[in-house]
Motif scaffolding. Sequence first.
Motif, short mmCIF file in Angstrom:
data_model
loop_
_atom_site.label_atom_id
_atom_site.label_comp_id
_atom_site.label_asym_id
_atom_site.label_seq_id
_atom_site.Cartn_x
_atom_site.Cartn_y
_atom_site.Cartn_z
N LEU A 12 0.83 -1.21 0.00
CA LEU A 12 0.00 0.00 0.00
C LEU A 12 0.87 1.26 0.00
CD1 LEU A 12 -2.85 -1.06 2.45
CD2 LEU A 12 -2.99 -0.80 -0.05
N GLY A 16 0.49 4.12 -2.78
CA GLY A 16 0.16 5.49 -2.39
C GLY A 16 1.22 6.49 -2.80
N THR A 17 2.46 6.19 -2.45
CA THR A 17 3.54 7.14 -2.77
C THR A 17 3.77 7.21 -4.28
OG1 THR A 17 5.23 5.43 -2.40
CG2 THR A 17 4.68 6.86 -0.53
N LEU A 19 1.38 6.78 -6.61
CA LEU A 19 0.29 7.59 -7.17
C LEU A 19 0.55 9.08 -6.96
CD1 LEU A 19 -2.85 5.53 -6.11
CD2 LEU A 19 -2.15 6.07 -8.45
N VAL A 20 0.98 9.44 -5.78
CA VAL A 20 1.27 10.86 -5.51
C VAL A 20 2.42 11.34 -6.39
CG1 VAL A 20 2.06 12.49 -3.73
CG2 VAL A 20 0.31 10.79 -3.17
N PHE A 59 -8.19 13.09 -3.86
CA PHE A 59 -6.75 13.32 -3.80
C PHE A 59 -6.26 13.34 -2.37
CE2 PHE A 59 -3.02 16.11 -3.40
CZ PHE A 59 -2.11 15.31 -4.07
N VAL A 62 -5.56 9.95 -0.88
CA VAL A 62 -4.29 9.34 -1.32
C VAL A 62 -3.11 10.09 -0.69
CG1 VAL A 62 -2.81 8.84 -3.31
CG2 VAL A 62 -5.28 8.47 -3.46
N GLY A 65 -3.52 9.94 3.24
CA GLY A 65 -3.49 8.52 3.58
C GLY A 65 -2.09 7.94 3.44
N SER A 66 -1.37 8.38 2.42
CA SER A 66 0.00 7.91 2.23
C SER A 66 0.91 8.41 3.35
CB SER A 66 0.54 8.36 0.87
OG SER A 66 -0.17 7.72 -0.16
N SER A 147 8.60 11.55 -3.54
CA SER A 147 7.52 10.56 -3.59
C SER A 147 7.93 9.34 -4.40
CB SER A 147 6.25 11.18 -4.18
OG SER A 147 5.78 12.24 -3.39
#
Length: 159
Positions: A12, A16-17, A19-20, A59, A62, A65-66, A147
């Motif tokens: 995860l 997450g990282t 996607l960012v 957004f 993500v 949350g990350s 990221s």
Amino acid sequence: MIDGPYFVLTVLGVLGTGLVAGVFCGFSTFVMRGLAALPPAQGVAAMRAINVAAVTPPFMAVFLGSAVLCAVIAVVTFVLWPEEGTVELLVGSVLYLFGSFGVTMVANVPRNDALAKLEPGTSEAAAYWPAYVREWTMWNHVRTVASAGAALAYVLALT
């Protein structure tokens, strides 16, 4: 190799990282260039609208949350101190928490707040716009690399 719930947390973290990093990369490579090519009043108005849209649940889930996930990964790593992947997990967490989330809070958000106070068609906005684009984009490059580096570090921890 990392396994069980710790494996899920790390996967995860990669997602997450990563996607960012992708969102930030898009801004660094073409969104800001496109906005900079507009007349200042249009660029300011467009960026202000983007900044409002960015703080919506999809957004923020993500992005924030990350950050929470990276903090959890760091704490769990300190507590469990696994035989493999420890350095990579801690590096990934530090990169995201400081290089992405931290830079956002101390560099990009204050610039966004200053831009939000300016009316798009004013001389103040036109004067601020070139510096905003240059500085915001430079810090966004830092967030992009941090990221992506966090995602890579987490992937390395899984191998």
